[in-house]
Design an enzyme around this catalytic site. Structure first.
Site, PDB file in Angstrom:
ATOM      1  N   ARG A 135       3.443 -10.888   4.509  1.00  0.00           N
ATOM      2  CA  ARG A 135       4.887 -10.674   4.696  1.00  0.00           C
ATOM      3  C   ARG A 135       5.245 -10.127   6.067  1.00  0.00           C
ATOM      4  NH1 ARG A 135       7.298  -7.993  -0.668  1.00  0.00           N
ATOM      5  NH2 ARG A 135       9.253  -8.463   0.376  1.00  0.00           N
ATOM      6  N   PRO A 139       0.804  -1.205   0.000  1.00  0.00           N
ATOM      7  CA  PRO A 139       0.000   0.000   0.000  1.00  0.00           C
ATOM      8  C   PRO A 139       0.841   1.259   0.000  1.00  0.00           C
ATOM      9  CG  PRO A 139      -0.369  -1.370   1.950  1.00  0.00           C
ATOM     10  CD  PRO A 139       0.911  -1.766   1.326  1.00  0.00           C
ATOM     11  N   GLU A 140       0.545   2.109  -0.926  1.00  0.00           N
ATOM     12  CA  GLU A 140       1.092   3.455  -0.892  1.00  0.00           C
ATOM     13  C   GLU A 140      -0.033   4.341  -0.379  1.00  0.00           C
ATOM     14  OE1 GLU A 140       3.355   4.500  -4.406  1.00  0.00           O
ATOM     15  OE2 GLU A 140       3.595   2.396  -4.914  1.00  0.00           O
TER      16      GLU A 140
END
Length: 271
Positions: free
Chosen positions: A110, A2-3
């Site tokens: 992750r 996500p940016e």
DNA sequence: CGAATAACCTGCTCGC
DNA sequence: TGCGAGCAGGTTATTC
């Protein structure tokens, strides 16, 4: 993953579902995130009433009438609004149980994300200190990029991805904004002209705003709080398109690595 | 100070 | 089919 647009999309979806709700329980299934989730959060959050869900850079700030939460989605995180019947997925690490029976789950394969306590008046948190301006705020412009870039020899792409310079710009949107501004990602930041920084700043704003409008970019695992995906992927001009023709001039797009990150660009359009 | 590198993780794709 | 290599949206810590 996500940016800024993906984090903001998550915030907008979740804020109205959380505001005013009481947290009945906070469940930690896997505490090993970027930093360990402090065990005392379980007790501190149980019974807390949510005041607001806000965003600073790519961080989400969940404020309550007690200790709040500082959340980051890392590379692969997402928050999802669920019912108790929603099947638990692998990598659903945290669950906020709400007083209306719904849940909010953090899913992060992750485990680069984080979930830390946020004391009252949370903006002074060490992780938030030293962050640059919000790209969509008026105070962020080409002039501040130009001034802070003088003397810097590193690539301009790394410069605009530096959260101390401007927040929220990750690999996708840096790549896109540099293409739209006609600036090659490997140029030394200190050699990019004032006029180029003016274009760059306005394209950063435009591409982030457009991505938010379309619900962010889903490449693999980013999903909205309701499980749907973002639509900005189809608007990406050069990210992930090395080898394809430039959408403007049809020259073959190239890629190179800058600061360990793939950077695609048009050798004809970008100087 | 700035810049480059390693580190933290899982999962997927590619080539042999 | 199996397996190692390489790569993926982020950020911090360390080193020079």
């Amino acid at each position: 993953m996500p940016e800024l647009p993906e984090v903001e999309t998550t915030r907008r979806g979740l804020a109205p579902l959380l505001a005013g709700r009481r947290i009945t329980a906070f469940e930690v299934r896997e505490p090993r995130l970027r930093w360990p989730v402090p065990p005392e959060l379980v007790q501190q959050l149980a019974g807390a009433r949510v005041r607001s869900l806000t965003r600073r850079a790519k961080y989400l700030l969940l404020e309550t009438d007690r200790t709040g939460l500082l959340l980051h989605l890392g590379m692969s995180g997402s928050l999802r609004h669920c019912t108790p019947e929603t099947p638990l997925r692998r990598h659903d690490h945290l669950t906020l149980h709400l007083d209306n029976g719904y849940q909010v789950r953090l899913h992060d394969p992750r485990r680069f994300g984080c979930c830390l306590p946020l004391p009252e008046g949370g903006l002074s948190h060490t992780l938030l200190a030293g962050l640059g301006p919000e790209p969509l705020d008026p105070e962020f412009d080409g002039d501040c990029l130009f001034r802070r870039s003088r003397g810097r020899r590193g690539p301009v792409k790394a410069f605009i991805m530096d959260q101390a310079i401007v927040v929220g710009v990750g690999n996708i949107y840096a790549t896109e904004a540099l293409f739209l501004a006609g600036v090659r990602p490997g140029r030394a930041a200190g050699r990019v002209t004032r006029a180029e920084y003016e274009r760059l700043a306005s394209h950063i704003k435009a591409v982030l705003a457009a991505a938010i409008k379309q619900g962010g970019t889903t490449l693999r695992d980013f999903l909205h709080e309701d499980g749907t995906h973002g639509y900005f992927r189809q608007s990406l001009r050069v990210y992930g398109r090395a080898g394809e023709p430039c959408p403007v001039c049809a020259e073959v797009l190239r890629t190179r690595r800058i600061g360990q990150r793939a950077s695609s660009y048009c050798p004809a359009c970008q100087k």
